[in-house]
Scaffold this motif. Structure first.
Motif, PDB file in Angstrom:
ATOM      1  N   MET A  87      12.317  55.062 -76.039  1.00 13.88           N
ATOM      2  CA  MET A  87      12.883  53.804 -76.520  1.00 13.88           C
ATOM      3  C   MET A  87      13.908  53.229 -75.554  1.00 13.88           C
ATOM      4  O   MET A  87      14.051  52.010 -75.447  1.00 13.88           O
ATOM      5  CB  MET A  87      13.580  54.052 -77.856  1.00 13.88           C
ATOM      6  N   LEU A  88      14.635  54.123 -74.889  1.00 14.15           N
ATOM      7  CA  LEU A  88      15.705  53.669 -73.991  1.00 14.15           C
ATOM      8  C   LEU A  88      15.138  52.869 -72.824  1.00 14.15           C
ATOM      9  O   LEU A  88      15.810  51.996 -72.285  1.00 14.15           O
ATOM     10  CB  LEU A  88      16.499  54.864 -73.460  1.00 14.15           C
ATOM     11  N   GLY A  89      13.912  53.176 -72.420  1.00 11.94           N
ATOM     12  CA  GLY A  89      13.378  52.514 -71.230  1.00 11.94           C
ATOM     13  C   GLY A  89      12.287  51.509 -71.509  1.00 11.94           C
ATOM     14  O   GLY A  89      11.719  50.943 -70.587  1.00 11.94           O
ATOM     15  N   TYR A  90      11.988  51.281 -72.793  1.00  8.64           N
ATOM     16  CA  TYR A  90      10.836  50.454 -73.135  1.00  8.64           C
ATOM     17  C   TYR A  90      11.263  49.066 -73.611  1.00  8.64           C
ATOM     18  O   TYR A  90      12.252  48.934 -74.321  1.00  8.64           O
ATOM     19  CB  TYR A  90      10.011  51.152 -74.219  1.00  8.64           C
ATOM     20  N   THR A  91      10.519  48.038 -73.227  1.00  6.99           N
ATOM     21  CA  THR A  91      10.807  46.668 -73.648  1.00  6.99           C
ATOM     22  C   THR A  91       9.651  46.145 -74.493  1.00  6.99           C
ATOM     23  O   THR A  91       8.548  45.998 -73.971  1.00  6.99           O
ATOM     24  CB  THR A  91      10.954  45.745 -72.416  1.00  6.99           C
ATOM     25  N   PRO A  92       9.870  45.874 -75.783  1.00  4.17           N
ATOM     26  CA  PRO A  92       8.752  45.472 -76.652  1.00  4.17           C
ATOM     27  C   PRO A  92       8.421  43.989 -76.571  1.00  4.17           C
ATOM     28  O   PRO A  92       8.400  43.299 -77.575  1.00  4.17           O
ATOM     29  CB  PRO A  92       9.243  45.864 -78.043  1.00  4.17           C
ATOM     30  N   VAL A  93       8.164  43.484 -75.376  1.00  5.43           N
ATOM     31  CA  VAL A  93       7.791  42.082 -75.176  1.00  5.43           C
ATOM     32  C   VAL A  93       6.527  42.063 -74.316  1.00  5.43           C
ATOM     33  O   VAL A  93       6.469  42.780 -73.315  1.00  5.43           O
ATOM     34  CB  VAL A  93       8.916  41.305 -74.457  1.00  5.43           C
ATOM     35  N   PRO A  94       5.502  41.285 -74.696  1.00  3.71           N
ATOM     36  CA  PRO A  94       4.233  41.336 -73.964  1.00  3.71           C
ATOM     37  C   PRO A  94       4.370  41.222 -72.446  1.00  3.71           C
ATOM     38  O   PRO A  94       3.719  41.941 -71.707  1.00  3.71           O
ATOM     39  CB  PRO A  94       3.457  40.150 -74.543  1.00  3.71           C
ATOM     40  N   GLY A  95       5.231  40.328 -71.961  1.00  5.16           N
ATOM     41  CA  GLY A  95       5.331  40.148 -70.523  1.00  5.16           C
ATOM     42  C   GLY A  95       5.901  41.351 -69.800  1.00  5.16           C
ATOM     43  O   GLY A  95       5.674  41.534 -68.597  1.00  5.16           O
ATOM     44  N   ASP A  96       6.647  42.184 -70.516  1.00  4.15           N
ATOM     45  CA  ASP A  96       7.395  43.243 -69.844  1.00  4.15           C
ATOM     46  C   ASP A  96       7.031  44.646 -70.325  1.00  4.15           C
ATOM     47  O   ASP A  96       7.409  45.634 -69.697  1.00  4.15           O
ATOM     48  CB  ASP A  96       8.896  43.014 -70.064  1.00  4.15           C
ATOM     49  N   ALA A  97       6.300  44.753 -71.431  1.00  2.00           N
ATOM     50  CA  ALA A  97       6.033  46.066 -72.029  1.00  2.00           C
ATOM     51  C   ALA A  97       5.295  46.978 -71.047  1.00  2.00           C
ATOM     52  O   ALA A  97       5.716  48.110 -70.785  1.00  2.00           O
ATOM     53  CB  ALA A  97       5.224  45.903 -73.307  1.00  2.00           C
ATOM     54  N   TYR A  98       4.195  46.454 -70.487  1.00  3.18           N
ATOM     55  CA  TYR A  98       3.381  47.270 -69.586  1.00  3.18           C
ATOM     56  C   TYR A  98       4.188  47.663 -68.353  1.00  3.18           C
ATOM     57  O   TYR A  98       4.177  48.820 -67.926  1.00  3.18           O
ATOM     58  CB  TYR A  98       2.134  46.475 -69.179  1.00  3.18           C
ATOM     59  N   ALA A  99       4.939  46.678 -67.812  1.00  6.50           N
ATOM     60  CA  ALA A  99       5.753  46.954 -66.624  1.00  6.50           C
ATOM     61  C   ALA A  99       6.811  48.009 -66.932  1.00  6.50           C
ATOM     62  O   ALA A  99       7.109  48.868 -66.087  1.00  6.50           O
ATOM     63  CB  ALA A  99       6.401  45.673 -66.129  1.00  6.50           C
ATOM     64  N   SER A 100       7.379  47.973 -68.149  1.00  4.71           N
ATOM     65  CA  SER A 100       8.425  48.948 -68.474  1.00  4.71           C
ATOM     66  C   SER A 100       7.836  50.359 -68.581  1.00  4.71           C
ATOM     67  O   SER A 100       8.503  51.337 -68.233  1.00  4.71           O
ATOM     68  CB  SER A 100       9.177  48.545 -69.746  1.00  4.71           C
ATOM     69  N   ILE A 101       6.591  50.457 -69.042  1.00  8.55           N
ATOM     70  CA  ILE A 101       5.938  51.773 -69.090  1.00  8.55           C
ATOM     71  C   ILE A 101       5.678  52.273 -67.657  1.00  8.55           C
ATOM     72  O   ILE A 101       5.910  53.440 -67.330  1.00  8.55           O
ATOM     73  CB  ILE A 101       4.603  51.702 -69.863  1.00  8.55           C
TER      74      ILE A 101
END
Lengths: 468, 157
Positions: A87-101
Motif C-alpha cells: 500500500m505504501l508504494g501503490y497509487t490507485p489511479v489508472p494512469g499511475d497504478a501500473y507504473a507504481s507496480i
C-alpha cells in the motif's frame, strides 16, 4: 484457566490491609524470578486467554484437520503484512497504478519479493480455505451445534473470493483489466437488475478510475476488516463448540469424555510448526516464482482468450455450455442455497461422525462419486463442444429451454436418482448419500474449473494446455 | 412495567435499529453508486467529420469515443458501441471477413451490429448520430440497447 499464572495463595483472612497489600505486591514482583520466566508467564497467560488449556488429544493429530483453518489465518496475516507494505508504494489511479507496480518491483528493495508473497498467498488462501471447507464437511463438522459456524465459514469464503477478485484488478495490466471486465460482464446477465449491477460493480459503463478507486478501498479496508472480524468470530465459535470435531477412535474415559492433552505445549507446537512450514514454503516459492505482470491495461485491445480469475473459471466454463441466465444466476444460486442449507437438512444425531468421509460406506461411495464425476464431466464437455462447433451456445428464447431448463432438470433428476441408488445399493445413511452427491458436484465443478484454466485457448476453443 | 408498554418499547427499539441499519446501507450504496457520466455537453459529442469523408459500406473506428462509425451501403449512418454484448470485450472490425469479430469468446457481428455468431445475446449497442450541415456528430453519453436492427436506427445525411 484458574490453575495458570497464579503462583501464590490469597492472603489469610484477618490480615491487616497493609499486609494484604504488601502480599499482593510481592505476588506481582517476585513470582517470575528471571526475565525469561516473566516473559514465559506473560506469553503463556495471553496464549491461554485466547486458546483453551486442554483440548481432546485425538483432535491434535495432524491428519485429522491438516491444520487448514490455522493455515488460513496464517495466510491472512501474511496478506495483511505484505499488503500494508505494498500500500505504501501503490497509487490507485489508472494512469499511475501500473507504473507504481513497476516501480515497486524494479526499484524498491524486496519490492518484487513482497508482491510475489502477497500474490501467491492470496491464491493459496482461496485454495486452502476451500479445502478447509471440504475437510469440515467430510468429517461431519458442520452439524450438532456447528450449523451457524458453517454458514459463517461460507460467508468468509465469499469474502476471501471477493478480496482476491478486487485485488486482481489493482496491478492494472491487461490480464487484470479483462478478467474484471469478464466477471462484471457475467453479472450483467442477471435478469432485470443485470445492467445496473454491472455498472455498480464497474462504477460506470466501463472499467475506469471509479472502478479502481472502489476496488482499492474494498480490498484494503472493507474486506480485511470483515475477514479478520469474521475469522475471530469463526474461531470463537469453534471453541464454544468444544474445539474441532472429535474423531470416533479417540480414547475415552468411563464417562465417555475423550482423553485430553494440554494445549501448551502439545497443540501450540503443532500449530507453530504448521505456521512456520507454510511461511517457509510461501517465501521460498515467491523467491523463485515472481508474481506475473503483463503489459499495461489497454481498454481498446481485448485479450484472446479473455478469462476470469481462476476461481471463477468454473462459472465461465458453464457460460460456454448453458444459457447465460442459468450459468450466471440459476446454477450458482442453487449451489449456494444447497451449501448454506446443508446443516439444516435434519440429519439424525448419533450416527458416526468425526472420521474422514464418516465411515467405510462413506469412503467407498465418495470415491465412486468422485470417479463418476471425473469421467462424466469431461465427456459432457467434449460432447457439447462437438455439438456447438466453434461458436458459443445460442441465447435466444428457445435456448432457455434447451440450454437451461432441460440440462438443469436432467442434473437434478440424476442427483435424485443416484441419491436413491447410493441409499439402497450401498446401504448408505442420508448423510453419507448426501456426501456422495456433494463429492460428485464438487469434483464436477473442479473439472470445469480445470477445463477453464488449462484447456481453453483462443476464442475459448478447447485446446491442449501445451498448445495454448 | 405493563407488558403492553414493554412490547411497544421493544418494537420501537427494533424499529429504530432497523431504520438506522437501512439508513447506513442506503448511505453506503449511494457512495458506491457509479459516478455520473460526463454531462451532456461538448465533451460527450464527438464530431466525426463531413459525410463525404465516409464511403458507403465503410467502417471507421473512433477509439476516443469507443465507437465505430458505420456508413451502410445505402448511405445511412450507424454509431456502434465497441463493447461486446456478451461479456464486455472490445470488438475489433475485421476488414477481410467484413464482420466485427470478438477475440474473447468468438462472437461476431455484421455491419449493422447484428449477431452473426453467438454467444453474444443481442446486437451491438448504438450511440445517437446527428448530421448537421453535412457534418456527422455522435452523442457518446449513453449507449442505447436494442434487440434487433431496424431501419429507424439509421441516420441519413
Amino acid at each position: 484457566m484458574a490453575d495458570v499464572g497464579q503462583g501464590r495463595s490469597e492472603p489469610e483472612s484477618g490480615a491487616t490491609p497493609s499486609r494484604g497489600l504488601r502480599a499482593r505486591l510481592e505476588h506481582l514482583l517476585d513470582v517470575p524470578a528471571t526475565d525469561a520466566e516473566r516473559a514465559r508467564t506473560v506469553v503463556g497467560t495471553f496464549v491461554l486467554h485466547l486458546r483453551p488449556v486442554r483440548v481432546p488429544e485425538a483432535t491434535i493429530r495432524f491428519t485429522h484437520t491438516f491444520g487448514l483453518g490455522g493455515a488460513s489465518l496464517v495466510l491472512l496475516s501474511i496478506l495483511a503484512l505484505t499488503g500494508s507494505l505494498l500500500m505504501l508504494g501503490y497509487t490507485p489511479v489508472p494512469g499511475d497504478a501500473y507504473a507504481s507496480i513497476e516501480r515497486l518491483q524494479g526499484e524498491v528493495v524486496f519490492g518484487s519479493f513482497v508482491r510475489a508473497v502477497h500474490h501467491w498467498s492470496a491464491n493459496l488462501l482461496v485454495l486452502v480455505a476451500g479445502i478447509h471447507m471440504l475437510r469440515v464437511f467430510f468429517t461431519g463438522g458442520f452439524l450438532d451445534g456447528r450449523e451457524l459456524n458453517w454458514v459463517v465459514g461460507i460467508i468468509l469464503f465469499a469474502a476471501i473470493a471477493a478480496s482476491a477478485f478486487t485485488g486482481y484488478l489493482l496491478p492494472w495490466d491487461q490480464l487484470a483489466y479483462w478478467a474484471v471486465t469478464i466477471v462484471t460482464g457475467m453479472a450483467a446477465y442477471v435478469p432485470v437488475a443485470g445492467p445496473a449491477l454491472a455498472s455498480l460493480l464497474r462504477g460506470g459503463e466501463e472499467i475506469g478510475p471509479a472502478t479502481l478507486g472502489t476496488y482499492f478501498a474494498l480490498h484494503t479496508q472493507w474486506l480485511p476488516v470483515l475477514l479478520f472480524a469474521g475469522a475471530g468470530f469463526h474461531f470463537w465459535r469453534v471453541r464454544k463448540a468444544g474445539g474441532v470435531i472429535v474423531p470416533p477412535d479417540a480414547v475415552r474415559d468411563e464417562k465417555g469424555k475423550p482423553a485430553q492433552a494440554l494445549f501448551l505445549p502439545h497443540l501450540l507446537w503443532r500449530e507453530t510448526a504448521v505456521a512456520l512450514v507454510l511461511l517457509a514454503a510461501v517465501s521460498l516459492f515467491s523467491a523463485v516464482v515472481r508474481a506475473p505482470l503483463g503489459p499495461a491495461a489497454n481498454p481498446g485491445l481485448s485479450l484472446n482468450p479473455a478469462k476470469a480469475p481462476w476461481y471463477f473459471l468454473g462459472f465461465q466454463e458453464l457460460l460456454v455450455h448453458l444459457h447465460p441466465l442459468f450459468a450466471v444466476v440459476v446454477v450458482p444460486l442453487l449451489g449456494a442455497t444447497a451449501l448454506v442449507a446443508l446443516p439444516y437438512l435434519g440429519f439424525p444425531k448419533g450416527e458416526p461422525r468425526g472420521a474422514w468421509f464418516l465411515s467405510e460406506t462413506g469412503r467407498r461411495t465418495a470415491l465412486l462419486a468422485a470417479l463418476a464425476a471425473l469421467v462424466a464431466t469431461p465427456v459432457l464437455v467434449l460432447a457439447d463442444a462437438a455439438i456447438l462447433g466453434v461458436s458459443g451456445p445460442p441465447s435466444g428464447g428457445a435456448a432457455i429451454l434447451t440450454r437451461g431448463v432441460l440440462p438443469t432438470a436432467a442434473l437434478l433428476a440424476a442427483c435424485a436418482a443416484s441419491f436413491r441408488i447410493v441409499r439402497s445399493r450401498f446401504g448408505a445413511s442420508r448423510l453419507e448419500a448426501t456426501q456422495a452427491l456433494f463429492v460428485f458436484l464438487a469434483v464436477a465443478f473442479a473439472v470445469l474449473t480445470a477445463t477453464g484454466i488449462w484447456f481453453r485457448g483462443a476464442g475459448m476453443r478447447l485446446v491442449w494446455p501445451w498448445n495454448a | 412495567m405493563p407488558p403492553q408498554r414493554r412490547s411497544f418499547l421493544r418494537l420501537a427499539w427494533v424499529g429504530l435499529g432497523a431504520a438506522a441499519l437501512g439508513e447506513a446501507a442506503w448511505i453506503v450504496a449511494s457512495f458506491l453508486r457509479p459516478r455520473k457520466e460526463v454531462p451532456k455537453d461538448a465533451a460527450s459529442l464527438v464530431v466525426a467529420g463531413p459525410t463525404e469523408a465516409f464511403a458507403p459500406g465503410s467502417v471507421t473506428a473512433f477509439p476516443a469515443g469507443k465507437f465505430y462509425l458505420v456508413r451502410l451501403a445505402d448511405g445511412g449512418f450507424l454509431a456502434l458501441h465497441r463493447q461486446c454484448t456478451h461479456l464486455g470485450c472490445s470488438v475489433p472490425w475485421d476488414e477481410a471477413s467484413g464482420r466485427f469479430a470478438c477475440p474473447c469468446h468468438a462472437s461476431a457481428f455484421d455491419l449493422r451490429g447484428e449477431v452473426l455468431a453467438p454467444p453474444a445475446p443481442r446486437p451491438l449497442d448504438l450511440f445517437a448520430v446527428r448530421v448537421e450541415n453535412g457534418i456527422v456528430k455522435v452523442d457518446v453519453s449513453a449507449p442505447v440497447r436494442r434487440t434487433s436492427f431496424d431501419a429507424s436506427q439509421v441516420t441519413r445525411g
